[in-house]
Write a protein that holds these residues in place. Structure first.
Motif, PDB file in Angstrom:
ATOM      1  N   LEU A 206      -8.825   5.848  -0.707  1.00  8.61           N
ATOM      2  CA  LEU A 206      -7.430   5.790  -1.130  1.00  8.61           C
ATOM      3  C   LEU A 206      -7.296   5.377  -2.591  1.00  8.61           C
ATOM      4  CD1 LEU A 206      -5.666   4.133   1.962  1.00  8.61           C
ATOM      5  CD2 LEU A 206      -5.542   6.506   1.226  1.00  8.61           C
ATOM      6  N   VAL A 207      -8.111   4.420  -3.023  1.00  4.91           N
ATOM      7  CA  VAL A 207      -8.071   3.994  -4.426  1.00  4.91           C
ATOM      8  C   VAL A 207      -8.566   5.118  -5.326  1.00  4.91           C
ATOM      9  CG1 VAL A 207      -8.958   2.308  -6.086  1.00  4.91           C
ATOM     10  CG2 VAL A 207      -8.305   1.568  -3.797  1.00  4.91           C
ATOM     11  N   ASP A 208      -9.460   5.942  -4.797  1.00  8.15           N
ATOM     12  CA  ASP A 208      -9.945   7.154  -5.456  1.00  8.15           C
ATOM     13  C   ASP A 208     -10.801   6.890  -6.707  1.00  8.15           C
ATOM     14  OD1 ASP A 208     -10.473   9.706  -6.223  1.00  8.15           O
ATOM     15  OD2 ASP A 208      -8.379  10.362  -6.336  1.00  8.15           O
TER      16      ASP A 208
ATOM     17  N   LEU B 241       0.826  -1.201   0.000  1.00  6.96           N
ATOM     18  CA  LEU B 241       0.000   0.000   0.000  1.00  6.96           C
ATOM     19  C   LEU B 241       0.868   1.261   0.000  1.00  6.96           C
ATOM     20  CD1 LEU B 241      -3.061   0.690   0.130  1.00  6.96           C
ATOM     21  CD2 LEU B 241      -2.752   1.019   2.591  1.00  6.96           C
TER      22      LEU B 241
ATOM     23  N   GLN C 278      -0.610   5.180  -7.915  1.00  2.49           N
ATOM     24  CA  GLN C 278      -1.411   6.382  -8.188  1.00  2.49           C
ATOM     25  C   GLN C 278      -0.954   7.547  -7.331  1.00  2.49           C
ATOM     26  OE1 GLN C 278      -5.664   4.433  -9.595  1.00  2.49           O
ATOM     27  NE2 GLN C 278      -5.488   5.246  -7.548  1.00  2.49           N
ATOM     28  N   ARG C 279      -0.631   7.260  -6.071  1.00  4.99           N
ATOM     29  CA  ARG C 279      -0.213   8.322  -5.157  1.00  4.99           C
ATOM     30  C   ARG C 279       1.121   8.930  -5.608  1.00  4.99           C
ATOM     31  NH1 ARG C 279      -1.375   9.537   0.219  1.00  4.99           N
ATOM     32  NH2 ARG C 279      -3.426   8.683  -0.301  1.00  4.99           N
TER      33      ARG C 279
ATOM     34  N   PRO D 225       0.123   6.081   2.542  1.00  6.94           N
ATOM     35  CA  PRO D 225      -1.260   5.624   2.501  1.00  6.94           C
ATOM     36  C   PRO D 225      -1.602   4.676   3.655  1.00  6.94           C
ATOM     37  CG  PRO D 225      -0.295   5.511   0.315  1.00  6.94           C
ATOM     38  CD  PRO D 225       0.815   5.801   1.269  1.00  6.94           C
TER      39      PRO D 225
ATOM     40  N   VAL E   5      -2.841   1.707  -5.090  1.00  8.38           N
ATOM     41  CA  VAL E   5      -2.854   2.974  -4.357  1.00  8.38           C
ATOM     42  C   VAL E   5      -1.473   3.629  -4.394  1.00  8.38           C
ATOM     43  CG1 VAL E   5      -3.165   4.054  -2.102  1.00  8.38           C
ATOM     44  CG2 VAL E   5      -4.710   2.220  -2.848  1.00  8.38           C
TER      45      VAL E   5
ATOM     46  N   ALA F 163     -12.773   1.085  -9.526  1.00  2.35           N
ATOM     47  CA  ALA F 163     -12.339   1.224  -8.133  1.00  2.35           C
ATOM     48  C   ALA F 163     -13.245   0.491  -7.145  1.00  2.35           C
ATOM     49  CB  ALA F 163     -12.259   2.710  -7.769  1.00  2.35           C
TER      50      ALA F 163
ATOM     51  N   GLY G 109      -2.466  -3.496  -2.814  1.00  5.71           N
ATOM     52  CA  GLY G 109      -2.240  -2.115  -2.411  1.00  5.71           C
ATOM     53  C   GLY G 109      -1.344  -1.348  -3.361  1.00  5.71           C
TER      54      GLY G 109
ATOM     55  N   LEU H  50     -10.686   2.518   2.387  1.00  4.57           N
ATOM     56  CA  LEU H  50      -9.824   2.009   1.324  1.00  4.57           C
ATOM     57  C   LEU H  50     -10.279   2.544  -0.040  1.00  4.57           C
ATOM     58  CD1 LEU H  50      -7.408   0.255   0.719  1.00  4.57           C
ATOM     59  CD2 LEU H  50      -8.934  -1.728   0.565  1.00  4.57           C
TER      60      LEU H  50
END
Length: 395
Positions: A176-178, A138, A360-361, A142, A357, A384, A354, A173
């Protein structure tokens, strides 16, 4: 002349004539009748099954070591055009593959829920939860955010009911995945084919992904052209051509191994414009992120394409099993060619969901497609909500 000498001369002459006659007769080919008479076990061509012939050893050339006659091959006919496959519909693919995702990612569905459902959650338990999230790739930031959010909600609500805890974990969660990220492929070019570059290191399944994505687009009734710009890997062009042929998609390639990849990419775009295709996808060579000259060459491919057309999508293919190394790859590729979307492959073989996430972050770029198997249609648009549902589903 002495009679004894004469007799000796006559005897020698008879012997000499006999020897000459013997060798002349021995060297003459035998007639079929003589052959059968002398060698009754030998068959001539007319005694053999149709199509068989005698070789130099006197055996039928069509016979096996055990004496069984192998049927001769039929005369070669004009090869028929291979049947064009119809790819499976894109809608619902992730749902169809959900079972695989559930099976491979139960670290969320079991480990986290078990920890969060304890009667008493102390600091040690929260540390264990954080460790579990880190093991799932993850990412540090995050993971800390998720733990802090869950701590606060569990404290406020004071519940350890598994269903309620699962709902809280699902909500946090999902944030976070957005789900607000735009994960659609940018293929709406006006008056020209949309251009998609596909990049990534060797071994992540990049060429296969291009072939599978071609199937996705064909299933959406788009006309596609493929460009085999990976000119350094043996058989890469042949592999891509085979993928395209299965769904009736043409592939532009070079017959010369090691040809200039930028030139092949340029020709593919030209061809797509010529046939008025909807999309042209360019497969590029696998680039090691620590090879600066190769990364520069990848940048050159993009610049050459842009002399003919804008590049609408740059998809980076990453192997979900590589973990943090995948993040390093993503960062370098993004600096060179401005990555616009991630394709995450081999997600079915890891419990590290994870990574979605974390990538992407770090990049600010959405995961747009995920690969969940070896099948030709095992590439699905990323959703998502469905992804988080599968992560938290218990077997």
């Amino acid at each position: 002349m002495d009679s004894s000498v004469l007799i000796t001369f006559i005897v020698l002459a008879v012997i000499l004539v006999g020897l000459v006659g013997f060798f002349l007769v021995r060297g003459r080919p035998l007639s079929p009748a003589e052959t059968k008479k002398r060698y009754p076990e030998t068959r001539d061509e007319h005694d053999l099954p149709p199509g068989a012939a005698e070789d130099s050893a006197g055996e039928a050339s069509g016979a096996t070591a055990t004496g069984t006659l192998v049927e001769p091959e039929a005369p070669e006919e004009t090869a028929a055009e291979p049947a064009v496959e119809t790819p499976e519909p894109v809608a619902g693919r992730l749902a169809r593959l959900r079972a695989r995702l559930i099976k491979s990612n139960n670290i969320f569905g079991k480990s986290l829920l078990a920890l969060l459902s304890q009667d008493s959650i102390d600091d040690d338990v929260w540390d264990e939860i954080e460790e579990t999230l880190l093991m799932a790739d993850l990412g540090t930031d995050p993971a800390l955010e998720l733990v802090d959010a869950l701590k606060q909600r569990v404290k406020v609500e004071g519940t350890t009911d598994p269903q309620r805890v699962r709902a809280m974990l699902h909500e946090e969660l999902t944030k976070l995945v957005d789900p607000t990220l735009d994960r659609s492929l940018n293929l709406q070019a006006e008056g020209r084919p949309a251009v998609v570059m596909v990049v990534g290191v060797n071994g992540v399944g990049k060429t296969t992904t291009v072939g599978k994505l071609a199937r996705v687009l064909v299933a959406e009734d788009k006309d596609v052209v493929l460009g085999a710009a990976d000119t350094f890997r043996a058989a890469a062009a042949e592999q891509l051509t085979t993928w395209g042929a299965r769904v009736g998609v043409p592939t532009v390639s070079s017959p010369i191994e090691g040809a200039d990849p930028a030139s092949v990419a340029f020709e593919a775009v030209e061809k797509a414009i010529e046939v008025e295709a909807d999309v042209v996808m360019v497969d590029t060579a696998g680039r090691l992120q620590n090879k600066a000259n190769l990364m520069d060459e990848l940048g050159k491919v993009k610049r050459v394409i842009e002399k003919k057309s804008e590049v609408d999508e740059v998809l980076l293919v990453l192997d979900a099993t590589t973990g943090q190394n995948g993040l390093n790859q993503a960062k370098v590729f993004s600096e060179v060619v401005n990555v616009t979307g991630i394709v995450l492959t081999k997600l079915d073989g890891t419990a590290r969901g994870g990574i979605v996430v974390a990538i992407q972050r770090q990049l600010g770029v959405p995961v747009k497609l995920i690969g969940l198997g070896e099948g030709a249609d095992d590439l699905a648009p990323f959703e998502a909500e469905a992804f988080v549902d599968a992560l938290l589903e218990e077997n």
